[in-house]
Scaffold this motif. Structure first.
Motif, PDB file in Angstrom:
ATOM      1  N   GLY A 192      -2.886 -11.653  14.367  1.00 52.62           N
ATOM      2  CA  GLY A 192      -2.171 -11.782  13.104  1.00 52.62           C
ATOM      3  C   GLY A 192      -2.718 -12.840  12.181  1.00 52.62           C
ATOM      4  O   GLY A 192      -2.355 -12.889  10.997  1.00 52.62           O
ATOM      5  N   MET A 193      -3.599 -13.706  12.652  1.00 50.38           N
ATOM      6  CA  MET A 193      -4.167 -14.745  11.802  1.00 50.38           C
ATOM      7  C   MET A 193      -5.334 -14.177  11.008  1.00 50.38           C
ATOM      8  O   MET A 193      -6.167 -13.436  11.537  1.00 50.38           O
ATOM      9  N   THR A 194      -5.416 -14.506   9.728  1.00 48.37           N
ATOM     10  CA  THR A 194      -6.466 -14.015   8.848  1.00 48.37           C
ATOM     11  C   THR A 194      -7.384 -15.162   8.435  1.00 48.37           C
ATOM     12  O   THR A 194      -6.919 -16.233   8.041  1.00 48.37           O
ATOM     13  N   LEU A 195      -8.686 -14.918   8.552  1.00 50.60           N
ATOM     14  CA  LEU A 195      -9.688 -15.875   8.106  1.00 50.60           C
ATOM     15  C   LEU A 195     -10.607 -15.163   7.126  1.00 50.60           C
ATOM     16  O   LEU A 195     -11.138 -14.089   7.427  1.00 50.60           O
ATOM     17  N   ARG A 196     -10.792 -15.736   5.964  1.00 49.10           N
ATOM     18  CA  ARG A 196     -11.640 -15.139   4.928  1.00 49.10           C
ATOM     19  C   ARG A 196     -12.955 -15.907   4.824  1.00 49.10           C
ATOM     20  O   ARG A 196     -13.010 -17.113   5.079  1.00 49.10           O
ATOM     21  N   LEU A 197     -13.988 -15.190   4.431  1.00 51.20           N
ATOM     22  CA  LEU A 197     -15.310 -15.792   4.316  1.00 51.20           C
ATOM     23  C   LEU A 197     -15.308 -16.947   3.322  1.00 51.20           C
ATOM     24  O   LEU A 197     -16.038 -17.930   3.494  1.00 51.20           O
ATOM     25  N   SER A 198     -14.489 -16.850   2.295  1.00 56.79           N
ATOM     26  CA  SER A 198     -14.422 -17.914   1.297  1.00 56.79           C
ATOM     27  C   SER A 198     -13.964 -19.236   1.889  1.00 56.79           C
ATOM     28  O   SER A 198     -14.238 -20.306   1.318  1.00 56.79           O
ATOM     29  N   GLN A 199     -13.269 -19.209   3.043  1.00 55.56           N
ATOM     30  CA  GLN A 199     -12.777 -20.426   3.657  1.00 55.56           C
ATOM     31  C   GLN A 199     -13.875 -21.196   4.397  1.00 55.56           C
ATOM     32  O   GLN A 199     -13.705 -22.394   4.681  1.00 55.56           O
TER      33      GLN A 199
END
Length: 851
Positions: free
Chosen positions: A472-479
């Motif tokens: 359920g955790m989301t990680l985006r490339l922008s981070q």
């Protein structure tokens, strides 16, 4: 391990062991010898730089060489690069980059060949196979490198393609006069490193010798090399094609990116030598090598599906696509290799024409790899077009927001991982040889015999840390990408990924995989003996001999049986008898004919016999075993050679033909045992000695160091050219037992060529080197030719210019890869590009001093 940390222990090892240099015997098979007939024990060559034609003429068999003087005219910085200039030899790339890592000899890659440095057997290999990694050796360490195409009975038989012998400077080369060579260069690449890897590239090196003591009976040699290169390879790749109606259509990822590289190499070597009345020569030698490589493969692109209407309007390598998925791919490697090689020995004259040579050595080699792989970031629903019709495949995405890293989401279905590989080798060798009247200057009957023992103690450990984010955790490339970067130009990928790994350590779930079946401890002993007889007249030489090798190993690893890890211990020994016959005949004082019949071998790759196995149960509860096979035999080759050599002032011309028939080649194959009812009660999928290979070849060389007969300024011209043709056939075996013939061996080119032109007049010295290589099989094959992967034809042009400031002092400038050609892999029915790598051009300036 540091050489300065245990000087007493290592010095004692060198004295007690000692296989440091080839026997320094005038009447030996060593082509390095520069002695007269009167001196049996020889401490060095007549010259510091022995020309390659002299080496070739004195050799007992077919030998080709490159010397320090040759290398000084080239921009090559490592042994792997320098050997690429030798006829019949080609360099192979390291981990998909443009860097030369190992070499193929006569169509057989490094795992089939052997190497020594000053007589010390070299094992600088990976955990998988026996191929020596030659980039760790700086080119400046070379006094000469001899590639023995027909080995003699006293040489390592693990030499199907050949044996590479690296000889460093000796204190008594060129007599007792002191010698000093120094150099430095600094420069840059068209493609200087990005992602924190940028900065100047440089190299500093030197070597010197001196003699001392009463009548100059003692000598010392010291040398060093320190170099650093920082650049990147441009990288494009397509990882999947489908064949449709004779065309090759993309069915996989189309990627662009960079391969950042930061490579540091340091080396030091030295010798202490002594001689007495031409009857005794003794030495101690030490060589230390340290290499640290950081590599970042950072790419992004789009995964295109050929099926279900998601590719449309295909024509001549171009098509439109829809419902594709954007993907990132990043691998970074931190590679450290360290080695120390210690040797020592004594040559002592016995009687009027005999010499006893005792040698021993100790090698300590560590090879550590840390590999990091972040799981991919994705963006779905992409549309656009691709073009694979040219030399560099490309994909253009029309979907809005493709370049924005905020639209790229981490795929959490598989783990990101950090893998740790630790390899430690300790090699011990002892050797004794007795030589009676068998050297190149001898006449009449000669005899040579000897025995040797070499032990490899190897310890390999591999483990992997896996990271997964909570469900359920989301990680985006922008981070984790650099601020303001874009996927469209790949800048979002060009960083050291420290922010990503910090996020995984803070938020991810860590599990450790010990990968027990990859670990192994191995003690391998090779005990050998040989005897040979020679008869030499004024115009002919006959040599015949027999070599015996007994190989025994003790192997500890782990097997996984029905999910349970269990220790596994294996023991095995095998014997090989290897006959050898060689002859030469001087038709005239300048024309020599040679013929040879030899048998050689190539022991099994470590990954095929030393690692563990996995056992599962089929639906009937019967075992299915997959993995290695400790009962593998070595691959064995029968070799035939014919050659003609014509010698003239300052050069030679040669032509040779050869054939190598290899049997008991290794391929993984499934076998089954059945009961009376025809039910499979045991299934094994392990390597077996069921394959074969054959190579036929032609080698042609023409060397003229200087055209003294030409008028005026033309006297300064020099020419060195060679050509190799290789016709290979690899009979491969698939897992199900079916067979297929492939027109090439692993890393075998169809042809090779070198053209080197030099001009030396007054203060100016110009050198142009052109390297060409024909289509090369990579070793990746499928059930049909459309699935094979080849390296396309390649050429490279290098230039060096020297200006003499004063006697011994030169300024120089050099340029490498002026052709700026891609290193391309091709596949499919129409030879479409699967991968293209380009390092760009490089430019250096520097200074050399020689005394």
């Amino acid at each position: 391990m540091s050489i300065t940390s245990k000087p007493v222990v290592w010095a004692a090892s060198a004295l007690a062991l000692g296989l440091g240099v080839e026997p320094a015997i005038a009447q030996s098979t060593d082509p390095n010898s520069g002695a007269t007939v009167d001196a049996l024990v020889v401490s060095g060559n007549r010259q510091v730089d022995t020309p390659s034609d002299t080496i070739k003429r004195r050799a007992p068999g077919v030998v080709d060489s490159i010397t320090a003087r040759d290398i000084a005219r080239l921009p090559d910085t490592t042994l792997a690069e320098a050997l690429d200039r030798v006829v019949g030899v080609s360099s192979d790339k390291f981990t998909q980059t443009s860097e030369a890592g190992s070499t193929t000899v006569r169509g057989f890659d490094a795992r089939y060949n052997s190497m020594d440095i000053d007589g010390n057997p070299i094992w600088f290999t990976s955990q998988n196979n026996r191929g020596a990694q030659l980039a760790i050796f700086p080119a400046s360490i070379v006094n000469q490198v001899n590639v023995f195409k027909t080995v003699t009975p006293d040489q390592d038989a693990n030499a199907v393609g050949g044996h590479i012998s690296l000889r460093t400077l000796r204190a008594f080369d060129g007599g007792s006069k002191p010698y000093l060579s120094l150099g430095a260069r600094v420069g840059a690449y068209d493609q200087d490193g990005s992602g924190g890897q940028g900065g100047p590239s440089y190299r500093f090196y030197g070597a010197g010798k001196t003699t001392f003591g009463a009548e100059g009976k003692f000598g010392a040699v010291l040398g060093f090399d320190s170099q650093r290169t920082r650049n990147f390879d441009r990288y494009v790749a397509v990882d999947g094609y489908s064949q449709v109606s004779g065309s090759d259509q993309v069915n996989g990822g189309v990627y662009q990116g960079k391969y950042d590289k930061d490579i540091r190499r340091n080396a030091a070597y030295g010798k202490l030598e002594a001689r007495a009345n031409d009857r005794l020569y003794a030495f101690l030698s030490a060589n230390v090598f340290d290499e640290h490589t950081k590599q970042y493969l950072q790419r992004s692109g789009v995964y295109i599906y050929q099926t279900s209407g998601r590719t449309t309007d295909y024509s001549n390598g171009k098509a439109n696509f829809n419902k594709a998925v954007g993907q990132t791919k990043e691998y970074d490697y931190d590679i450290k290799r360290q080695a120390a090689v210690l040797g020592g020995g004594v040559d002592y004259q016995l009687g009027a024409r005999g010499v006893l040579a005792l040698r021993g050595n100790y090698t300590d080699y560590d090879y550590d790899v840390d590999l990091r792989y972040p799981e991919t970031f994705q963006m779905s629903g992409l549309s656009g077009s691709y073009d694979v019709s040219g030399d560099r495949p490309s994909a253009s995405v029309s979907t809005t927001g493709f370049g924005d890293p905020a639209n790229w989401v981490y795929r959490n279905t598989s783990a990101s991982y950090q893998q740790f590989q630790r390899l430690s080798d300790k090699v011990y060798a002892l050797r004794a040889d007795y030589d009676f009247n068998s050297g190149h200057s001898a006449r009449g009957l000669g005899f040579k015999a000897g025995a040797a023992w070499t032990r490899l103690d190897r310890d390999y450990d591999q483990a992997q840390d896996n990271y997964k984010l909570p469900t359920g955790m989301t990680l985006r490339l922008s981070q984790v990408a650099p601020a303001g970067s874009s996927v469209a130009d790949n800048s979002a990928m060009e960083n050291d990924w420290s922010a990503f790994w910090a996020a995984m350590r803070s938020n991810g779930v860590l599990t450790r995989d010990d990968q027990a079946t990859a670990d192994y401890r191995l003690t391998e002993d090779v005990t050998s003996g040989y005897a040979s007889m020679s008869f030499t007249g004024d115009r002919y030489r006959l040599l015949t001999g027999l070599r015996y090798e007994h190989t025994r190993f003790d192997n500890d690893t782990a097997d996984i049986i029905n999910g349970v890890t269990k220790a596994a211990t294996r023991h095995r020994g095998y014997d090989n008898w290897l006959p050898n016959a060689q002859a030469s005949f001087d038709v005239t004082d300048k024309l020599r004919l040679r013929a040879a019949f030899t048998k050689t071998l190539a022991r099994a790759d470590f990954s095929d016999f030393a690692m563990g196995r996995t056992t599962t149960l089929d639906s009937l509860g019967n075992p299915v075993i997959k993995g290695t096979n400790p009962n593998l035999n070595p691959r064995q080759s029968t070799n035939y050679d014919l050659a003609a050599e014509y010698y003239f002032q300052d050069g030679f011309a040669s032509i040779g033909v050869f054939r190598k028939d290899l049997h008991e080649e290794t391929f993984t194959q499934r076998t089954q045992q059945f009961d009376a009812a025809g039910v499979a009660i045991l299934t094994e999928e392990v390597p077996l000695n069921t394959g074969a290979a054959r190579v036929k070849g032609l080698e042609v060389s023409l060397v003229k160091r200087r055209f003294e007969s030409l008028p005026g300024l033309l006297k300064g011209l020099g020419f060195n050219a060679n050509y190799t043709y290789l016709d290979g056939r690899w009979d491969v075996v698939f897992t199900d037992g079916t067979r297929r013939g492939v027109d090439g061996l692993r890393n075998q080119p169809r042809w090779l060529a070198n053209v080197m032109v030099s001009y030396d007049a007054g203060p100016l010295d110009l050198n142009l080197a052109w390297r060409l290589r024909g289509r090369t099989f990579t070793g990746t094959f499928g059930t049909s030719a459309e699935k094979d992967v080849w390296i396309d034809r390649y050429e490279q042009l290098d230039l060096q210019a020297n200006f003499v400031v004063r006697h011994g002092l030169r300024l120089f400038a050099e340029a490498r890869n002026l052709t700026n050609q891609d290193w391309r892999q091709t596949t499919g029915a129409t030879d479409v590009v699967a991968q293209a790598v380009n390092p760009g051009r490089s430019y250096f300036v520097g200074v050399k001093y020689r005394y």
